[in-house]
Design an enzyme around this catalytic site. Structure first.
Site, PDB file in Angstrom:
ATOM      1  N   SER A 100       0.862  -1.184   0.000  1.00  0.00           N
ATOM      2  CA  SER A 100       0.000   0.000   0.000  1.00  0.00           C
ATOM      3  C   SER A 100       0.896   1.230   0.000  1.00  0.00           C
ATOM      4  O   SER A 100       1.549   1.535   1.003  1.00  0.00           O
ATOM      5  CB  SER A 100      -0.909   0.001   1.230  1.00  0.00           C
ATOM      6  OG  SER A 100      -1.825  -1.056   1.157  1.00  0.00           O
ATOM      7  N   LYS A 175      -7.360   1.744  -2.458  1.00  0.00           N
ATOM      8  CA  LYS A 175      -6.837   1.287  -1.169  1.00  0.00           C
ATOM      9  C   LYS A 175      -6.821   2.438  -0.151  1.00  0.00           C
ATOM     10  O   LYS A 175      -7.153   2.254   1.023  1.00  0.00           O
ATOM     11  CB  LYS A 175      -5.430   0.713  -1.350  1.00  0.00           C
ATOM     12  CG  LYS A 175      -4.713   0.372  -0.052  1.00  0.00           C
ATOM     13  CD  LYS A 175      -5.385  -0.736   0.744  1.00  0.00           C
ATOM     14  CE  LYS A 175      -4.673  -0.931   2.060  1.00  0.00           C
ATOM     15  NZ  LYS A 175      -4.679  -2.273   2.590  1.00  0.00           N
ATOM     16  N   LYS A 243       0.713   5.749   8.204  1.00  0.00           N
ATOM     17  CA  LYS A 243       1.250   5.966   6.850  1.00  0.00           C
ATOM     18  C   LYS A 243       0.116   6.090   5.833  1.00  0.00           C
ATOM     19  O   LYS A 243       0.105   7.005   4.992  1.00  0.00           O
ATOM     20  CB  LYS A 243       2.177   4.793   6.492  1.00  0.00           C
ATOM     21  CG  LYS A 243       2.793   4.830   5.116  1.00  0.00           C
ATOM     22  CD  LYS A 243       2.205   3.833   4.121  1.00  0.00           C
ATOM     23  CE  LYS A 243       2.023   2.435   4.587  1.00  0.00           C
ATOM     24  NZ  LYS A 243       1.529   1.521   3.540  1.00  0.00           N
TER      25      LYS A 243
END
Length: 297
Positions: A100, A175, A243
């Site tokens: 990701s 995502k 993140k």
């Protein structure tokens, strides 16, 4: 083993990568892996895979190279440079990045690979460690239809919902949206848990009935035991969700989309990390709500 199946190189054998690579081995694929931890290489070998001593060794003969590493810097580190994938994989290979990362990183990687005669899909996943182990991940891909079609059998050995979302970077964009929804959902569940506990309600009973109504969700079903048992063993670490919230915040700003609730939850994730809980599962957002509520933490 059928010779018709592509040879697979797997780079990155962490919480997600290890069970995913093992599911490909179970499906009959020849998998050669590389990662930084020797115990993870030993685990791959014990499962019937081949441990490589370097990225170059892992990818040299591969038809398909799959990467599953924490973030954009690691994708760049394993892909570029003299020891990286692009220099050492054969022309015509298909590179599938299941990490990701930022959509921009995926777009840049696809362009760099194209110059070397390689094809790329960004194909991040949702479902966490349990979804990886059970091979029921949701896989959101970006890239060319023909490459996606070629990769579909591999994806179907790893997940249940497999969708091409658009050109390069689209998988990462979806995502990012996924991580936004999951974070806000966990935060809402955590707030409900603290509210219920402070109210003296039977928490298992409350979560059972909430799970059966409109408030029910995959997040509540998957994380209910974490909340009830205060078990924050990481399936997906706060550090990684931090993140991801940065990725979705930056990407939304770039396209002019407002994320008012997401921005608040991003700050709550950041505060939990700053308090030393970055290594815990993202269900540990419960701890942040407890601290704000003066409850145990």
């Amino acid at each position: 083993m059928s010779n018709a199946l592509p040879r697979i190189a797997w780079i990155g054998l962490g919480i997600m990568g290890s069970p995913m690579s093992e599911n490909l081995i179970k499906a009959g694929y020849d998998v050669t892996g590389y990662t930084l931890e020797q115990d993870k290489l030993d685990r791959l070998a014990a499962a019937g895979g081949t441990a490589a001593g370097s990225i170059a060794e892992a990818v040299g003969d591969a038809d398909v190279v799959i990467t599953m590493v924490p973030a954009s810097p690691q994708v760049e580190a394993v892909s570029y440079g003299p020891d990286g994938i692009l220099e050492n994989a054969r022309s015509g290979a298909l590179l599938i990045d299941m990490s990701s990362i930022t959509p921009q990183t995926s777009v840049a990687l696809a362009a760099a690979a194209r110059e070397r005669g390689m094809r790329v899909l960004d194909a991040p996943v949702s479902g966490g460690e349990a979804g990886a182990v059970e091979a029921v991940l949701s896989i959101m891909a970006g890239g060319e239809q023909a490459d996606f079609d070629e990769a579909r059998p591999v994806f179907e050995a790893l997940g249940r919902t497999v969708v091409l979302c658009g050109p390069h970077g689209s998988g990462q964009t979806v995502k990012a949206a996924n991580q936004l929804i999951v974070a806000v959902n966990i935060q809402a569940c955590a707030e409900a848990v603290v509210f219920l506990e402070k109210s003296g309600v039977d928490l298992p009973a409350a979560l059972e009935v909430l799970g059966g109504g409109l408030a029910g969700s995959t997040v509540l079903a998957r994380k209910k035991a974490n909340f009830l048992n205060r078990d924050f063993e990481p399936g997906f670490r706060i550090d990684l969700h931090h993140k991801d919230m940065g990725i979705v915040t930056d990407a939304a700003r770039a396209v002019g989309a407002a994320l008012p609730a997401g921005a608040v939850v991003a700050q709550l994730v950041a505060s939990l990390r700053a308090q030393g809980d970055g290594g815990l599962d993202h269900s540990a957002l419960l701890r942040a709500v407890e601290r704000l509520s003066g409850a145990r933490a």
